[in-house]
Motif scaffolding. Structure first.
Motif, PDB file in Angstrom:
ATOM      1  N   ALA A  27       0.780  -0.911   0.282  1.00  0.00           N
ATOM      2  CA  ALA A  27      -0.179   0.254   0.222  1.00  0.00           C
ATOM      3  C   ALA A  27       0.874   1.236  -0.418  1.00  0.00           C
ATOM      4  O   ALA A  27       2.058   1.827   0.562  1.00  0.00           O
ATOM      5  N   VAL A  28       0.491   2.441  -0.687  1.00  0.00           N
ATOM      6  CA  VAL A  28       1.189   3.692  -0.915  1.00  0.00           C
ATOM      7  C   VAL A  28       0.431   4.175  -0.605  1.00  0.00           C
ATOM      8  O   VAL A  28      -0.811   4.612  -0.625  1.00  0.00           O
ATOM      9  N   ILE A  29       0.328   5.473   0.593  1.00  0.00           N
ATOM     10  CA  ILE A  29      -0.418   6.351   1.329  1.00  0.00           C
ATOM     11  C   ILE A  29      -0.470   7.678  -0.006  1.00  0.00           C
ATOM     12  O   ILE A  29       1.215   8.408   0.322  1.00  0.00           O
ATOM     13  N   THR A  30      -1.172   8.601   0.040  1.00  0.00           N
ATOM     14  CA  THR A  30      -0.833   9.474  -0.279  1.00  0.00           C
ATOM     15  C   THR A  30      -1.635  10.687   0.501  1.00  0.00           C
ATOM     16  O   THR A  30      -2.484  10.398   0.992  1.00  0.00           O
ATOM     17  N   PHE A  31      -0.950  11.747   0.273  1.00  0.00           N
ATOM     18  CA  PHE A  31      -1.771  12.587   1.534  1.00  0.00           C
ATOM     19  C   PHE A  31      -1.557  14.423   0.539  1.00  0.00           C
ATOM     20  O   PHE A  31      -0.983  14.118  -0.676  1.00  0.00           O
ATOM     21  N   PRO A  32      -2.263  14.704   1.142  1.00  0.00           N
ATOM     22  CA  PRO A  32      -2.023  16.109   0.632  1.00  0.00           C
ATOM     23  C   PRO A  32      -0.401  16.851   0.265  1.00  0.00           C
ATOM     24  O   PRO A  32      -0.290  17.094   1.395  1.00  0.00           O
ATOM     25  N   GLY A  33      -0.379  17.312  -1.229  1.00  0.00           N
ATOM     26  CA  GLY A  33       1.166  17.331  -1.038  1.00  0.00           C
ATOM     27  C   GLY A  33       2.021  15.856  -1.401  1.00  0.00           C
ATOM     28  O   GLY A  33       3.373  16.748  -2.256  1.00  0.00           O
ATOM     29  N   SER A  34       1.352  14.980  -1.512  1.00  0.00           N
ATOM     30  CA  SER A  34       2.733  14.126  -1.282  1.00  0.00           C
ATOM     31  C   SER A  34       2.976  13.901  -3.326  1.00  0.00           C
ATOM     32  O   SER A  34       2.339  15.173  -3.880  1.00  0.00           O
ATOM     33  N   ASN A  35       4.418  14.161  -3.152  1.00  0.00           N
ATOM     34  CA  ASN A  35       4.336  14.133  -5.015  1.00  0.00           C
ATOM     35  C   ASN A  35       5.530  12.830  -5.694  1.00  0.00           C
ATOM     36  O   ASN A  35       6.337  12.731  -6.600  1.00  0.00           O
ATOM     37  N   CYS A  36       5.521  12.268  -4.539  1.00  0.00           N
ATOM     38  CA  CYS A  36       6.195  10.829  -5.230  1.00  0.00           C
ATOM     39  C   CYS A  36       5.595   9.573  -4.744  1.00  0.00           C
ATOM     40  O   CYS A  36       5.556   8.676  -5.013  1.00  0.00           O
ATOM     41  N   ASP A  37       4.280   9.627  -5.182  1.00  0.00           N
ATOM     42  CA  ASP A  37       3.540   8.592  -4.458  1.00  0.00           C
ATOM     43  C   ASP A  37       3.251   7.842  -5.439  1.00  0.00           C
ATOM     44  O   ASP A  37       3.683   7.009  -5.603  1.00  0.00           O
ATOM     45  N   ALA A  82       0.535  -1.999  -6.888  1.00  0.00           N
ATOM     46  CA  ALA A  82       0.314  -1.135  -5.690  1.00  0.00           C
ATOM     47  C   ALA A  82      -0.975  -0.538  -4.948  1.00  0.00           C
ATOM     48  O   ALA A  82      -1.677   0.094  -5.658  1.00  0.00           O
ATOM     49  N   ILE A  83      -1.855  -0.744  -3.558  1.00  0.00           N
ATOM     50  CA  ILE A  83      -3.037  -0.582  -3.714  1.00  0.00           C
ATOM     51  C   ILE A  83      -2.438   1.206  -2.780  1.00  0.00           C
ATOM     52  O   ILE A  83      -1.540   1.167  -2.052  1.00  0.00           O
ATOM     53  N   ARG A  84      -3.368   2.044  -3.688  1.00  0.00           N
ATOM     54  CA  ARG A  84      -3.109   3.839  -3.281  1.00  0.00           C
ATOM     55  C   ARG A  84      -4.678   3.616  -2.071  1.00  0.00           C
ATOM     56  O   ARG A  84      -5.542   3.320  -2.293  1.00  0.00           O
ATOM     57  N   VAL A  85      -4.171   4.249  -0.741  1.00  0.00           N
ATOM     58  CA  VAL A  85      -4.863   4.580   0.055  1.00  0.00           C
ATOM     59  C   VAL A  85      -4.879   6.380   0.052  1.00  0.00           C
ATOM     60  O   VAL A  85      -3.803   6.775   0.428  1.00  0.00           O
TER      61      VAL A  85
END
Length: 229
Positions: A6-16, A31-34
């Motif tokens: 799983a790859v976590i995405t936050f507001p402002g992530s740019n390498c997800d 990968a599962i995007r979370v």
């Protein structure tokens, strides 16, 4: 055996996306995007990745707001169960802010953003992320950060040394990190935070200064550790 990451995405992530592509490249599984607002993680994960970027705009401190997001409670719980967690750059900052790793990432010693390929030395060869390396092996991996100066007090640094929890050291320290630390492991070795970006060192290029595949082995090591478990 299917590999579930799983790859976590936050507001402002740019390498997800980079992280997801790297994981799929090595494992053959998407990968599962979370999303950061999700309260739960998918079941039976083999790896959780916290990518680089500027979560929540780096307000307050880098990673401080992301560490309070709903999904981080699930990440902490998964890490406590033994699920491997990889935090890269901003992800490393989130791991320290959440308490999963000791220390803090401060402004670079030169007060400037550093963006270049650096050489790392492998200091630990026993974790799921590093078991395929030889002690002292050298890697070339890019860095891109403004707040990458790893700091901890002397007692914590001594404990990290004694417990073999320093994963990687800089050969030519680009940011002033204490004891040249580029990556740190949790007490059980299953959480790794590192400032350099292995997901940006996945493929060789025609010119050595523009590419390299040294980061790929970190992901290969995690998959191999599951097979050997």
């Amino acid at each position: 055996m299917a590999f579930r990451a799983a790859v976590i995405t936050f507001p402002g992530s740019n390498c997800d996306r980079d992280m997801a592509v790297a994981l799929e490249s090595v494992s053959g599984e998407a990968a599962i995007r979370v999303w950061h607002g999700d309260a739960d993680l998918p079941d039976q994960l083999d790896l959780i990745a916290l990518p680089g970027g500027f979560s929540y705009g780096d307000y307050l401190r880098s990673g401080a707001m992301a560490a309070k997001s709903p999904v981080l409670r699930a990440v902490v719980a998964a890490a406590e169960r033994g699920v491997p967690v990889l935090g890269v750059c901003n992800g490393f900052q989130v791991l320290t802010e959440s308490g999963l790793l000791p220390g803090a990432l401060m402004r670079n010693a030169g007060q400037r953003f550093v963006c270049k390929t650096v050489e790392l030395e492998v200091a630990n060869t026993t974790s799921p992320f590093t078991s395929g390396f030889a002690a002292g092996e050298r890697l070339r991996v890019p860095v891109a950060h403004h707040d990458g100066n790893y700091f901890a007090d002397e007692a914590t640094l001594d404990a990290l040394e004694a417990e073999n929890r320093i994963a990687f050291r800089y050969c030519d320290n680009p940011n002033g990190s204490r004891r040249d630390i580029a990556g740190v492991l949790s007490a059980n070795g299953r959480v790794l935070g590192m400032m350099p970006h292995p997901e940006r060192a996945m493929e060789p290029a025609a010119h050595a200064s523009l590419g390299g595949a040294d980061g790929r082995k970190i992901f290969e090591n995690v998959i191999a550790s599951l097979v050997d478990a």
